[in-house]
Design an enzyme around this catalytic site. Sequence first.
Site, PDB file in Angstrom:
ATOM      1  N   THR A 408       0.911  -1.146   0.000  1.00  0.00           N
ATOM      2  CA  THR A 408       0.000   0.000   0.000  1.00  0.00           C
ATOM      3  C   THR A 408       0.941   1.184   0.000  1.00  0.00           C
ATOM      4  O   THR A 408       2.147   1.005   0.115  1.00  0.00           O
ATOM      5  CB  THR A 408      -0.845  -0.042   1.302  1.00  0.00           C
ATOM      6  OG1 THR A 408      -1.665  -1.187   1.271  1.00  0.00           O
ATOM      7  CG2 THR A 408      -1.720   1.180   1.493  1.00  0.00           C
ATOM      8  N   ASN A 428      -4.177  -3.256  -2.487  1.00  0.00           N
ATOM      9  CA  ASN A 428      -4.079  -4.294  -1.470  1.00  0.00           C
ATOM     10  C   ASN A 428      -2.697  -4.948  -1.574  1.00  0.00           C
ATOM     11  O   ASN A 428      -1.743  -4.395  -1.081  1.00  0.00           O
ATOM     12  CB  ASN A 428      -5.221  -5.303  -1.534  1.00  0.00           C
ATOM     13  CG  ASN A 428      -5.269  -6.131  -0.253  1.00  0.00           C
ATOM     14  OD1 ASN A 428      -4.746  -5.690   0.773  1.00  0.00           O
ATOM     15  ND2 ASN A 428      -5.852  -7.310  -0.288  1.00  0.00           N
ATOM     16  N   ASP A 450      -9.712  -8.198   1.756  1.00  0.00           N
ATOM     17  CA  ASP A 450      -9.882  -7.504   3.040  1.00  0.00           C
ATOM     18  C   ASP A 450     -11.174  -7.925   3.740  1.00  0.00           C
ATOM     19  O   ASP A 450     -11.362  -7.646   4.918  1.00  0.00           O
ATOM     20  CB  ASP A 450      -9.873  -5.983   2.845  1.00  0.00           C
ATOM     21  CG  ASP A 450      -8.457  -5.455   2.614  1.00  0.00           C
ATOM     22  OD1 ASP A 450      -7.516  -6.047   3.146  1.00  0.00           O
ATOM     23  OD2 ASP A 450      -8.315  -4.456   1.893  1.00  0.00           O
ATOM     24  N   SER A 479     -10.866  -2.104   6.667  1.00  0.00           N
ATOM     25  CA  SER A 479      -9.508  -1.733   6.279  1.00  0.00           C
ATOM     26  C   SER A 479      -8.697  -1.343   7.505  1.00  0.00           C
ATOM     27  O   SER A 479      -9.246  -0.900   8.515  1.00  0.00           O
ATOM     28  CB  SER A 479      -9.585  -0.531   5.330  1.00  0.00           C
ATOM     29  OG  SER A 479      -8.292  -0.047   5.067  1.00  0.00           O
ATOM     30  N   SER A 480      -7.397  -1.501   7.385  1.00  0.00           N
ATOM     31  CA  SER A 480      -6.501  -1.033   8.449  1.00  0.00           C
ATOM     32  C   SER A 480      -5.904   0.328   8.108  1.00  0.00           C
ATOM     33  O   SER A 480      -5.215   0.932   8.937  1.00  0.00           O
ATOM     34  CB  SER A 480      -5.363  -2.029   8.658  1.00  0.00           C
ATOM     35  OG  SER A 480      -5.885  -3.282   9.001  1.00  0.00           O
ATOM     36  N   GLY A 500       1.231  -1.337   5.257  1.00  0.00           N
ATOM     37  CA  GLY A 500       1.672  -2.388   6.175  1.00  0.00           C
ATOM     38  C   GLY A 500       0.591  -3.383   6.550  1.00  0.00           C
ATOM     39  O   GLY A 500       0.752  -4.113   7.516  1.00  0.00           O
ATOM     40  N   GLY A 501      -0.525  -3.407   5.811  1.00  0.00           N
ATOM     41  CA  GLY A 501      -1.577  -4.375   6.118  1.00  0.00           C
ATOM     42  C   GLY A 501      -2.018  -4.227   7.559  1.00  0.00           C
ATOM     43  O   GLY A 501      -2.283  -3.115   8.034  1.00  0.00           O
TER      44      GLY A 501
HETATM   45  O1  DON Z   1      -7.169  -1.813   3.612  1.00  0.00           O
HETATM   46  C1  DON Z   1      -6.351  -2.576   4.119  1.00  0.00           C
HETATM   47  O2  DON Z   1      -6.268  -2.739   5.312  1.00  0.00           O
HETATM   48  C2  DON Z   1      -5.377  -3.312   3.217  1.00  0.00           C
HETATM   49  N1  DON Z   1      -5.911  -3.356   1.874  1.00  0.00           N
HETATM   50  C3  DON Z   1      -4.060  -2.613   3.273  1.00  0.00           C
HETATM   51  C4  DON Z   1      -3.013  -3.289   2.471  1.00  0.00           C
HETATM   52  C5  DON Z   1      -1.665  -2.827   2.776  1.00  0.00           C
HETATM   53  O3  DON Z   1      -1.425  -2.044   3.636  1.00  0.00           O
HETATM   54  C6  DON Z   1      -0.600  -3.405   2.009  1.00  0.00           C
HETATM   55  N2  DON Z   1       0.664  -2.801   2.390  1.00  0.00           N
HETATM   56  N3  DON Z   1       1.679  -2.826   2.680  1.00  0.00           N
END
Ligand code: DON
Length: 598
Positions: A408, A428, A450, A479-480, A500-501
Site C-alpha cells: 500500500t 491491497n 480484506d 480496512s486497516s 503495512g496491512g
Molecule cells: O485496507 C487494508 O487494510 C489493506 N488493503 C491494506 C493493504 C496494505 O497495507 C498493504 N501494504 N503494505
Amino acid sequence: MARNLALTSALSLALVACQSAPSVSAQTVAAPATPAPVAETPAPAQSVPLLDYQSIHHPVTARNGMVVSQEELASRVGVQILEQGGNAVDAAVAVGFALAVTLPRAGNVAGGGFMMIYDAETDDYISIDYKELAPYAAFRDMYVDENGEVDLDAARREYTASGVPGTVAAFEVALENYGTMSFAEVVAPAVELARNGIEVTYDLAQSLEFAEDKLGSNAAARAIFYHEDGSYYQPGEILVQEDLAWSLEQIGQYGAAAFYEGELAEMIVADQEANGGLITMQDMADYEAELREPLRFDYRGYELVLMPPPSSGGVHIQQMFNVLDEFDLAEMGHNSAATMHIVVEAMRQAYADRSVHLGDPDFYDIPVEWLTSDEYAEETLAAIPADHARSSADVNPGVAPPPESPDTTHYSVWDSEGNVVSNTYSLNYSYGNGAVAAGTGILMNNGMDDFSAQPGQPNGYGLIGGEYNSIEPHKRSLSSMTPAMILQDGKPYVVTGSPGGSRIITTVMQVLMNVIDFDMNIAEATNAPRFHHQWYPDVVFVEPVGFSADTIRAMEAMGYVFEEAGYTMGSTQSIMRQGDFLYGAADPRRPGAMAIGY
Ligand code: DON
C-alpha cells in the site's frame, strides 16, 4: 497516572532490572550528561528547535510547502503543483496519479483508500472513504470451495479478487470540493511520466522481478512490465506506459465519468467479463466515494483526528490510547519492557475486538462509542495482568496466518496556506491481483481479500474477521489504512499514515506516541524501532535492531514470545509543523521514499 507505579511495583525483578538497562536504539539514547560544545551549534536566525545537533535523525525542513511520498518523482510532482500555485489537495491528487505510474505496486488508478483533508479556510477536517466495494454479484461464501476451505487464489489472485475501485471517484470529490485546479492540470504530470517513460530504479527493477509470477501470467501486464523477450527491466532503463498515459488523459479530459461510465469503464468491464471477474457497468456507475466524519479525541493535551470505519485504525488507536493514557510512558521509557507490556496488551485487545466489531458502517452499527469509551478502557485495564503476558487464547480464539508480501502507500502534503492532506491508498497486495485491464494499462486491485472470506479464517494479513466483515453486495471491506493527524491548539501539528496491512494501525500509533509521549522530532518518531502484536498469531513482532536483549529477555520471562519481523512495519510519510517551518520525514524502511519541501 498512579497506574504506572502500581504496574512497576508489581513487575518481576527481571523486568525492573531491564528498565535500567539502556535500549540499543539510537533514538532512545538520552542526551549525554555533558552537553556537546555549544559553539558547534550554529545560532538559528529564528527559533528552529528541531535542527538539533543532539539528534542523529533530521527531518527535511521547508518554509512553504512539503510533500512526502514513497517515491521521489511523485514527491517532485507534488511540489511542482504547489509551486505553480496549487493547494495541498491539487498536489495530493497529482501525487496520487503520479504514483500510479512511478510506484505501480501500490500507487493506483483502480484501487481504494482513505484521504483526510484539513481545509484551512473553513477550519474543517474531512475524510473521504474510497475503499473498494464488493461487486453486486459478490456473496458471502463466494471464496469457500466444496470442502469448506477458502480458495485463496480466488480471493487474492484471480479476477474475482477485485473490488469496484474507488480512487478516481475520491480524487474527483477532493478536487471539486477542496482543490483549485482542473483534473486535466493535476493529471498532466502523470500523463507525461507514463508517456515519456520513467527511469527504472533499483527498487522498481527488483519489485518487478519479484512480481513476475503474478504480473507475468497476465498478458496485458506482461507486455508493460517486461521486455518482449521476457527479460527484466534493468535499473536505468526507461519504462514507458503508453496505455496508462491514454487512460490518464481520458480521466483528465472527462473526469471520473470516463472511468466509471465512459470508455475506460467499458474496457475494464469487458476485461472482467472475458476473465471471470464480477465487476459490471452497473457496479462502476454506482460507485461513490463517501464523505465521513473523522474521529476526534484528546490524548495528553493534543487532539487526534483519525479515519473512522470502515477504517479500523482510528477506532483502535483511540481504544489503545484510552488505555495508555493511564500510564506515564515517558517515565516508563521508550520501548522498555514495562512500556511494551502495556502497549502489547492494549494491541491484543484491540485486534481481538477488530475481529468481531468492525465492518462497513453503511451495513452495521459499529459500536464505536463503546469501544472508545472510558468504561471500556477501564475494563481492558482491569484485565491486564501487572507482571505477565496474557495468552491470546484467553482473550479470544483464532488461527495463525500465512505470510504474504503486501503493499500500500501513504503520502502527506502541506501547503503554504496551511491546507493538509493525508492519503493512504492501495491495490491491497503488491500489484493487486496482477491483472491489467487490456488496453488501459491500469492494474486492478485484490481488495476483496480484506473481507473475511469465512468467519475465523485469517486473511492475507492474518486478520480474523467476523460477520460484520463478511462479503455482501456493494459493501466495503474493513480496512486497516489509517491516515492520521495530530492537532495542537486546534491546528494541524503532525500528519502521517502508513502501508503495512494489519501493521498499519500499530505503526501509525507508534509514530503518534513517539511524538506525543516521547517528544521526538518527526524523523526520530519515524525511524524509531517498531513492534507489533495483532492478537493472532500470539507473538510480539519486533524489528531486527533497536530492542535490547535485556528487554526481550525480561519480556520472555513474563511469557511473551518474540519474532523478528524484518523491517516490514510500515513506511510512514509524515510532516510536522513547528513555528514557521515544516519538517518532513520519509520512512527509511523502504528505498526511494522522499520528503521534498520548498
Ligand atoms: O485496507 C487494508 O487494510 C489493506 N488493503 C491494506 C493493504 C496494505 O497495507 C498493504 N501494504 N503494505
